[in-house]
Design a protein around this motif. Structure first.
Motif, PDB file in Angstrom:
ATOM      1  N   ILE A 196      52.021  22.819 -18.642  1.00  0.00           N
ATOM      2  CA  ILE A 196      51.080  23.229 -17.601  1.00  0.00           C
ATOM      3  C   ILE A 196      51.660  24.367 -16.768  1.00  0.00           C
ATOM      4  O   ILE A 196      50.991  25.377 -16.527  1.00  0.00           O
ATOM      5  N   LYS A 197      52.897  24.228 -16.345  1.00  0.00           N
ATOM      6  CA  LYS A 197      53.538  25.251 -15.519  1.00  0.00           C
ATOM      7  C   LYS A 197      53.594  26.592 -16.251  1.00  0.00           C
ATOM      8  O   LYS A 197      53.243  27.640 -15.699  1.00  0.00           O
ATOM      9  N   GLU A 198      54.010  26.578 -17.512  1.00  0.00           N
ATOM     10  CA  GLU A 198      54.145  27.817 -18.280  1.00  0.00           C
ATOM     11  C   GLU A 198      52.786  28.470 -18.562  1.00  0.00           C
ATOM     12  O   GLU A 198      52.646  29.684 -18.461  1.00  0.00           O
ATOM     13  N   VAL A 199      51.807  27.675 -18.912  1.00  0.00           N
ATOM     14  CA  VAL A 199      50.490  28.236 -19.224  1.00  0.00           C
ATOM     15  C   VAL A 199      49.817  28.755 -17.961  1.00  0.00           C
ATOM     16  O   VAL A 199      49.224  29.842 -17.973  1.00  0.00           O
ATOM     17  N   GLU A 200      49.916  28.032 -16.872  1.00  0.00           N
ATOM     18  CA  GLU A 200      49.319  28.536 -15.631  1.00  0.00           C
ATOM     19  C   GLU A 200      49.993  29.828 -15.173  1.00  0.00           C
ATOM     20  O   GLU A 200      49.339  30.715 -14.631  1.00  0.00           O
ATOM     21  N   LYS A 201      51.287  29.954 -15.410  1.00  0.00           N
ATOM     22  CA  LYS A 201      51.989  31.200 -15.095  1.00  0.00           C
ATOM     23  C   LYS A 201      51.413  32.351 -15.927  1.00  0.00           C
ATOM     24  O   LYS A 201      51.160  33.443 -15.410  1.00  0.00           O
ATOM     25  N   LEU A 202      51.170  32.112 -17.212  1.00  0.00           N
ATOM     26  CA  LEU A 202      50.572  33.142 -18.074  1.00  0.00           C
ATOM     27  C   LEU A 202      49.151  33.487 -17.648  1.00  0.00           C
ATOM     28  O   LEU A 202      48.744  34.648 -17.686  1.00  0.00           O
ATOM     29  N   VAL A 203      48.399  32.484 -17.259  1.00  0.00           N
ATOM     30  CA  VAL A 203      47.027  32.705 -16.788  1.00  0.00           C
ATOM     31  C   VAL A 203      47.036  33.646 -15.586  1.00  0.00           C
ATOM     32  O   VAL A 203      46.264  34.611 -15.518  1.00  0.00           O
ATOM     33  N   ASP A 204      47.934  33.390 -14.646  1.00  0.00           N
ATOM     34  CA  ASP A 204      48.025  34.240 -13.455  1.00  0.00           C
ATOM     35  C   ASP A 204      48.512  35.650 -13.795  1.00  0.00           C
ATOM     36  O   ASP A 204      47.956  36.632 -13.313  1.00  0.00           O
ATOM     37  N   GLU A 205      49.537  35.752 -14.627  1.00  0.00           N
ATOM     38  CA  GLU A 205      50.112  37.055 -14.982  1.00  0.00           C
ATOM     39  C   GLU A 205      49.118  37.963 -15.706  1.00  0.00           C
ATOM     40  O   GLU A 205      49.150  39.171 -15.546  1.00  0.00           O
ATOM     41  N   HIS A 206      48.238  37.368 -16.509  1.00  0.00           N
ATOM     42  CA  HIS A 206      47.320  38.152 -17.341  1.00  0.00           C
ATOM     43  C   HIS A 206      45.875  38.100 -16.853  1.00  0.00           C
ATOM     44  O   HIS A 206      44.960  38.522 -17.561  1.00  0.00           O
ATOM     45  N   ASN A 207      45.675  37.556 -15.652  1.00  0.00           N
ATOM     46  CA  ASN A 207      44.335  37.468 -15.050  1.00  0.00           C
ATOM     47  C   ASN A 207      43.308  36.858 -16.003  1.00  0.00           C
ATOM     48  O   ASN A 207      42.213  37.381 -16.179  1.00  0.00           O
ATOM     49  N   LEU A 208      43.672  35.741 -16.614  1.00  0.00           N
ATOM     50  CA  LEU A 208      42.758  35.055 -17.528  1.00  0.00           C
ATOM     51  C   LEU A 208      41.842  34.143 -16.733  1.00  0.00           C
ATOM     52  O   LEU A 208      42.205  33.662 -15.657  1.00  0.00           O
ATOM     53  N   SER A 209      40.678  33.894 -17.272  1.00  0.00           N
ATOM     54  CA  SER A 209      39.739  33.029 -16.564  1.00  0.00           C
ATOM     55  C   SER A 209      39.524  31.686 -17.248  1.00  0.00           C
ATOM     56  O   SER A 209      39.233  30.699 -16.592  1.00  0.00           O
ATOM     57  N   VAL A 210      39.673  31.654 -18.581  1.00  0.00           N
ATOM     58  CA  VAL A 210      39.413  30.429 -19.325  1.00  0.00           C
ATOM     59  C   VAL A 210      40.525  30.199 -20.343  1.00  0.00           C
ATOM     60  O   VAL A 210      40.895  31.110 -21.077  1.00  0.00           O
ATOM     61  N   VAL A 211      41.031  28.984 -20.371  1.00  0.00           N
ATOM     62  CA  VAL A 211      41.946  28.565 -21.432  1.00  0.00           C
ATOM     63  C   VAL A 211      41.216  27.470 -22.197  1.00  0.00           C
ATOM     64  O   VAL A 211      41.021  26.368 -21.696  1.00  0.00           O
ATOM     65  N   ALA A 212      40.783  27.807 -23.405  1.00  0.00           N
ATOM     66  CA  ALA A 212      40.000  26.861 -24.200  1.00  0.00           C
ATOM     67  C   ALA A 212      40.875  25.777 -24.820  1.00  0.00           C
ATOM     68  O   ALA A 212      40.502  24.607 -24.843  1.00  0.00           O
TER      69      ALA A 212
END
Length: 114
Positions: A11-27
């Motif tokens: 969770i920590k690693e994926v949320e970090k990537l979401v923030d870094e790359h301005n993603l909106s959805v992780v399917a």
């Protein structure tokens, strides 16, 4: 309880990537878990269902778990074999000079995001 720590790390690693790359959805997130890693896949899935609810971006994210086969290498004959079936003794030459080359790890293999 390796599973809870593993889920929290993912969770920590994926949320970090979401923030870094301005993603909106992780399917979905695909994890590969080695069959001798000491991590129980069913527990990972159970903890995921609980832990994702407290996240900002992963509340609807599916977790896919793939088993990674344990493979052992024999130093005497140079062959590999399935660890779970033969353990430490090489089925080809009966040597005990063997070591695990795959199967005790877990890997975030894939993140499907937009």
């Amino acid at each position: 309880m390796h599973e809870l720590g593993t889920v929290n790390y993912v969770i920590k690693e994926v949320e970090k990537l979401v923030d870094e790359h301005n993603l909106s959805v992780v399917a979905s997130i695909t994890l590969q878990i080695g069959e001798v890693s000491g991590i129980i896949p069913e527990y990972i899935v159970d903890f995921w269902q609980w832990a994702r609810k407290s996240t900002e971006h992963l509340q609807e994210t599916e977790l896919v778990v793939e088993k990674l086969e344990a493979i052992t290498y024999c130093e005497d004959c140079g062959k590999t074999y399935p660890t779970m079936e033969y353990a430490k003794i090489c089925p080809y030459c009966k040597s005990e000079h063997t070591y695990l080359v795959q199967g005790n790890e877990y890997i975030i293999k894939e993140i499907e995001a937009m």
